[in-house]
Design an enzyme around this catalytic site. Structure first.
Site, PDB file in Angstrom:
ATOM      1  CG  ASP A   9      41.588  44.406  41.233  1.00 14.42           C
ATOM      2  OD1 ASP A   9      40.971  44.740  39.234  1.00 14.42           O
ATOM      3  OD2 ASP A   9      41.089  42.464  40.890  1.00 14.42           O
ATOM      4  CG  MET A  10      35.626  46.005  39.591  1.00 14.05           C
ATOM      5  SD  MET A  10      34.834  46.254  38.212  1.00 14.05           S
ATOM      6  CE  MET A  10      33.871  45.320  38.860  1.00 14.05           C
ATOM      7  CE  LYS A 200      43.624  47.689  38.553  1.00 13.00           C
ATOM      8  NZ  LYS A 200      42.757  47.239  39.023  1.00 13.00           N
ATOM      9  CG  ASP A 223      43.737  39.996  42.140  1.00 14.00           C
ATOM     10  OD1 ASP A 223      43.043  40.936  40.976  1.00 14.00           O
ATOM     11  OD2 ASP A 223      43.549  38.634  41.470  1.00 14.00           O
TER      12      ASP A 223
END
Length: 273
Positions: A9-10, A200, A223
């Site tokens: 994830d970003m 995802k 997160d």
């Protein structure tokens, strides 16, 4: 275990609070790449917005965007997977938002579509989004967003309310009456909607079939709630220290926060780089 793929994830994970990838994370990813490990970003962001953060690696890699609704390669733009929301379902979702007077945006592959505002508010919104995203993102304002879904292939719809969480919870309840959608959240103040089967985790599953890699050979980082399916599908699910406790319970290991380059610290541990 010898891991062959990193999927991360970003926002809130690989990126610091300034929405930039930390220097320590850059170094760790570069070392993993040198070791032959593939690196795949997995973001709720629009494709172009996620892609810009990986220019420093100078590689052609699959990128999971819009919470798994699309997978494309970063340099060739080759389409690997796409699952958009049918128009008739988009209309039902918009009806819920309009009825509850909640702010929302539509995401196509590279366009963010917002409700028309006053010229002053529109300028402020565009400037804020450009600072958060990048110049490759087309921000379009429309008077009637129901008309816009006829012109764009919608991959994700997001409703945002910073002040009235009760109203947002009411919207979530009403969305349960709409069939063939997936809902999640990437922050306390939003609800994100995709077509049924889009998350995802499912995107990662499709990607691994394409790459011929086993799930046990994957280490995933996340997160927030929209990362849970991915964290649980991967062989090693690493949750950030800044995540909610409910998300931490879904992973195999909890690392440091995004501000402390928690991704890098876990990569040093599990990849021995």
């Amino acid at each position: 275990m010898e891991y062959k793929l990193i999927v991360s994830d970003m926002d809130g994970t690989l990126l610091g609070d300034n929405h930039k990838i930390t220097q320590e994370n850059k170094i760790a990813l570069s070392k993993a790449l040198e070791k032959g490990v593939k690196i795949v970003p997995a973001s709720g962001r629009i494709y172009n917005s996620a892609r810009e953060h990986f220019d420093f690696l100078d590689i052609n890699t699959p990128l999971i965007a819009c919470n798994g609704a699309i997978i494309k390669e970063t340099k060739t733009n080759k389409l690997i997977y796409k699952n958009s929301i049918p128009n008739e379902i988009c209309l039902k979702i918009i009806d819920v938002f309009e009825r509850n007077k909640v702010y929302y945006q539509l995401y196509s592959e590279n366009t963010m579509i917002c409700k028309n505002l006053s010229k002053e508010d529109q300028k402020r919104t565009a400037e804020r989004l450009k600072n958060f995203f990048n110049d490759d993102i087309n921000i379009h304002f429309g008077d009637d967003l129901k008309d816009e879904i006829k012109k764009h292939e919608i991959l994700k719809i997001i409703a945002i309310d910073d002040h009235d969480i009760d109203k947002l919870n009411k919207v979530k309840e009403e969305l349960k009456d709409i069939e063939d959608i997936e809902t999640t959240s990437s922050w306390f103040n939003n609800v994100e909607i995709m077509h049924k089967g889009v998350n995802k985790g499912e995107a990662l599953k499709a990607l691994l079939q394409y790459l011929k890699i086993d799930r046990e050979e994957v280490i995933a980082f996340g997160d927030n709630y929209n990362d849970i399916d991915m964290l649980q599908f991967a062989g090693m699910g690493v949750v950030m220290g800044n995540a909610d406790d409910a998300v931490k319970e879904k992973g195999n290991y909890v690392t440091s926060t995004n501000e402390e380059s928690g991704v890098a610290k876990a990569l040093y541990k599990f990849l021995e780089i």
